[in-house]
Design an enzyme around this catalytic site. Structure first.
Site, PDB file in Angstrom:
ATOM      1  N   LYS A  22       5.492 -26.303 -74.270  1.00 40.35           N
ATOM      2  CA  LYS A  22       4.194 -26.206 -74.932  1.00 40.35           C
ATOM      3  C   LYS A  22       4.317 -26.440 -76.432  1.00 40.35           C
ATOM      4  O   LYS A  22       3.590 -27.252 -77.022  1.00 40.35           O
ATOM      5  CB  LYS A  22       3.575 -24.827 -74.681  1.00 40.35           C
ATOM      6  CG  LYS A  22       2.299 -24.546 -75.480  1.00 40.35           C
ATOM      7  CD  LYS A  22       1.781 -23.151 -75.231  1.00 40.35           C
ATOM      8  CE  LYS A  22       2.380 -22.124 -76.148  1.00 40.35           C
ATOM      9  NZ  LYS A  22       1.602 -21.950 -77.409  1.00 40.35           N
ATOM     10  N   ASN A  23       5.237 -25.706 -77.064  1.00 37.29           N
ATOM     11  CA  ASN A  23       5.349 -25.793 -78.518  1.00 37.29           C
ATOM     12  C   ASN A  23       5.824 -27.166 -78.981  1.00 37.29           C
ATOM     13  O   ASN A  23       5.489 -27.601 -80.080  1.00 37.29           O
ATOM     14  CB  ASN A  23       6.284 -24.701 -79.039  1.00 37.29           C
ATOM     15  CG  ASN A  23       5.680 -23.312 -78.897  1.00 37.29           C
ATOM     16  OD1 ASN A  23       4.468 -23.168 -78.791  1.00 37.29           O
ATOM     17  ND2 ASN A  23       6.514 -22.290 -78.878  1.00 37.29           N
ATOM     18  N   CYS A 118      -2.837 -16.246 -81.011  1.00 38.80           N
ATOM     19  CA  CYS A 118      -2.574 -14.856 -80.622  1.00 38.80           C
ATOM     20  C   CYS A 118      -2.509 -13.955 -81.851  1.00 38.80           C
ATOM     21  O   CYS A 118      -2.005 -14.357 -82.907  1.00 38.80           O
ATOM     22  CB  CYS A 118      -1.245 -14.760 -79.859  1.00 38.80           C
ATOM     23  SG  CYS A 118      -1.302 -15.442 -78.194  1.00 38.80           S
ATOM     24  N   ARG A 123       1.225 -14.595 -89.995  1.00 36.46           N
ATOM     25  CA  ARG A 123       1.593 -16.004 -89.896  1.00 36.46           C
ATOM     26  C   ARG A 123       0.868 -16.848 -90.953  1.00 36.46           C
ATOM     27  O   ARG A 123       0.087 -17.739 -90.641  1.00 36.46           O
ATOM     28  CB  ARG A 123       1.307 -16.528 -88.485  1.00 36.46           C
ATOM     29  CG  ARG A 123       2.056 -15.760 -87.427  1.00 36.46           C
ATOM     30  CD  ARG A 123       2.132 -16.485 -86.116  1.00 36.46           C
ATOM     31  NE  ARG A 123       0.888 -16.483 -85.388  1.00 36.46           N
ATOM     32  CZ  ARG A 123       0.736 -17.011 -84.180  1.00 36.46           C
ATOM     33  NH1 ARG A 123       1.750 -17.593 -83.584  1.00 36.46           N
ATOM     34  NH2 ARG A 123      -0.418 -16.964 -83.556  1.00 36.46           N
ATOM     35  N   ASP A 308       9.582 -15.214 -78.938  1.00 38.02           N
ATOM     36  CA  ASP A 308       8.712 -15.478 -77.799  1.00 38.02           C
ATOM     37  C   ASP A 308       9.288 -14.991 -76.472  1.00 38.02           C
ATOM     38  O   ASP A 308       8.635 -15.090 -75.439  1.00 38.02           O
ATOM     39  CB  ASP A 308       8.398 -16.979 -77.703  1.00 38.02           C
ATOM     40  CG  ASP A 308       7.289 -17.397 -78.654  1.00 38.02           C
ATOM     41  OD1 ASP A 308       6.650 -16.513 -79.249  1.00 38.02           O
ATOM     42  OD2 ASP A 308       7.062 -18.610 -78.811  1.00 38.02           O
ATOM     43  N   ARG A 400      -2.651 -20.430 -71.623  1.00 36.81           N
ATOM     44  CA  ARG A 400      -2.316 -21.183 -72.825  1.00 36.81           C
ATOM     45  C   ARG A 400      -0.848 -21.594 -72.829  1.00 36.81           C
ATOM     46  O   ARG A 400      -0.479 -22.551 -73.505  1.00 36.81           O
ATOM     47  CB  ARG A 400      -2.607 -20.348 -74.093  1.00 36.81           C
ATOM     48  CG  ARG A 400      -4.077 -20.087 -74.361  1.00 36.81           C
ATOM     49  CD  ARG A 400      -4.263 -19.332 -75.681  1.00 36.81           C
ATOM     50  NE  ARG A 400      -3.446 -19.931 -76.717  1.00 36.81           N
ATOM     51  CZ  ARG A 400      -2.593 -19.266 -77.492  1.00 36.81           C
ATOM     52  NH1 ARG A 400      -2.442 -17.965 -77.326  1.00 36.81           N
ATOM     53  NH2 ARG A 400      -1.901 -19.885 -78.408  1.00 36.81           N
TER      54      ARG A 400
END
Length: 422
Positions: A22-23, A118, A123, A308, A400
């Site tokens: 995903k990232n 999220c 961040r 993560d 997601r």
């Protein structure tokens, strides 16, 4: 909202295919903005975040088509119609900020809303802003939007990052590919997703050296072309499913897994007494039948233990033999899953950025609430080994980052189903 219902006690056996990252995909997609020629991504994950990035790119005038049941993304930015990334789309996902660097590089200006995602910490965007300003951009925050201009184009420069930010490294990398002269990113992030981005950019004609190290050098070029690129395996999904047989019992082979993607994580599994073996097709994890040993975990930028995977690791350590200490060094608000695990009988004490977990013999099923993407899947993992039924509510975050999680777990014997919300 949908819920996931897990009935624990079923050992797992079989294979789980691991999707593209995903990232990585969310970083690769904005790279299409750097060129007028087509960019095609294969091994794309089928996730709601990918759909959100698709909508964002389309709002800028890019053409994006999902082919082969969504596993191939065909993109073209030959005719951009806007350089404004609107709040209504950007608020859904933090990775939306990755259009800033490419738009500045190609068009010389951009207006990008501050991002969402999220709620796991501040961040901030300041590292991105400082890096792009070093390349000559002028950036002003007005009404929740970053207004950026590169008068006369971006220019290569030395860019020291105060923190090895993945997003800032990616934004700076893409911007620097079309900047005049040489850019040197110092204290660059080293994640596999960044290496994957560089491989793709190089295929498009970029001149980049040093990916995977803390110093990346980019020699700007006049233009980039098209390319076809395969998205790297998702190391976070890989680590997540590697924990499933540890918690539930059994043996699972994660297809497409590679040890170099999860080195620090696999080392902790080894320290906990878990068998992990490389195979021709991926990584195989086997439960020994007894409780894993307690281990200490400190989250760090790659190649350290990934933040993560912290929530998923905590779920496993809840039934480890002994006392485990987890220190969260990346985000300041990432233990929201702890109270939910405690509802299942876990013994966890959280003090600031440290969680102390005293293992119990078994968790008990309970209704729990998902607070973010990784917390969602950590509660599902906990439910696999708990007695009775666990109902994980508010799992909209799950889609997601994990494609078809119920199907993949059911395929190896888990008793799990999704219940549609009213």
């Amino acid at each position: 909202m949908d819920s996931i219902v897990v009935t624990g006690g079923a050992p797992l056996q079989g294979q789980i295919p691991i999707a593209g990252a995903k990232n990585a995909c969310l970083t690769l997609m904005p790279a299409t903005l750097l060129s007028e020629e087509p960019l095609t991504l294969t091994n794309a994950p089928r996730l709601s975040d990918i759909k959100t990035m698709t909508l964002l790119l389309q709002s800028l005038g890019a053409e994006v088509s999902a082919l082969a049941d969504g596993k191939v993304l065909a993109m073209s930015s030959h005719g951009l119609s806007s350089t404004t990334a609107d709040y209504d789309i950007v608020r859904k996902m933090r990775a939306s900020n990755l259009v800033l660097g490419p738009l500045l590089a190609r068009e010389g200006h951009a207006i990008v809303s501050l991002p969402g995602g999220c709620a796991i910490g501040a961040r901030p965007m300041d590292i991105h802003i400082t890096a792009l300003e070093a390349l000559g951009a002028e950036i002003e925050l007005k009404d929740g939007y970053l207004h950026a201009v590169a008068r006369g184009g971006l220019k290569g420069a030395r860019v020291p990052l105060r923190f090895a930010s993945v997003g800032a490294t990616e934004n700076t990398l893409m911007a620097a590919t079309l900047a005049k002269g040489t850019t040197i990113i110092e204290n660059a992030a080293r994640e596999p997703e960044i290496v994957d981005l560089v491989i793709c950019l190089r295929r498009m004609g970029a001149q980049i050296e040093g990916e995977g190290t803390s110093t990346i050098t980019i020699q700007g070029v006049d233009r980039l072309g098209g390319a076809t690129h395969q998205v790297v395996t998702d190391r976070i999904e890989l680590g997540t499913y590697m924990l499933a047989p540890v918690i539930a019992g059994g043996e699972v082979e994660c297809l497409g897994g590679r040890m170099e993607l999860v080195g620090a994580f696999a080392a902790k599994l080894d320290a906990a007494g878990i068998d992990v073996a490389e195979t021709e097709r991926g990584l195989k994890v086997r439960s020994r039948g007894d409780r894993p040993r307690a281990v200490g975990v400190v989250t760090e930028p790659f190649p350290g233990f990934p933040t993560d995977l912290q929530a998923q690791m905590m779920a496993m350590l809840c039934t480890a033999d002994g006392v485990s200490v987890l220190e969260e060094k990346i985000f300041e608000n990432r233990f929201m899953h702890a109270p939910e695990l405690m509802r299942m009988g876990a013994r966890i004490d959280v003090a600031g950025g440290t969680a102390t977990v005293t293992g119990v013999s078994q968790l008990k099923g309970a209704p729990v609430m998902a607070t973010d993407l990784r917390a969602s899947v950590s509660l599902i993992l906990a439910g696999l080994g708990a007695s009775g039924e666990t109902v994980v509510n508010r799992v909209y975050h799950l889609d997601r980052g994990y494609e078809h999680v119920e199907e993949k777990l059911r395929g190896v014997g888990a008793r799990i189903e999704r219940v549609a919300g009213k």
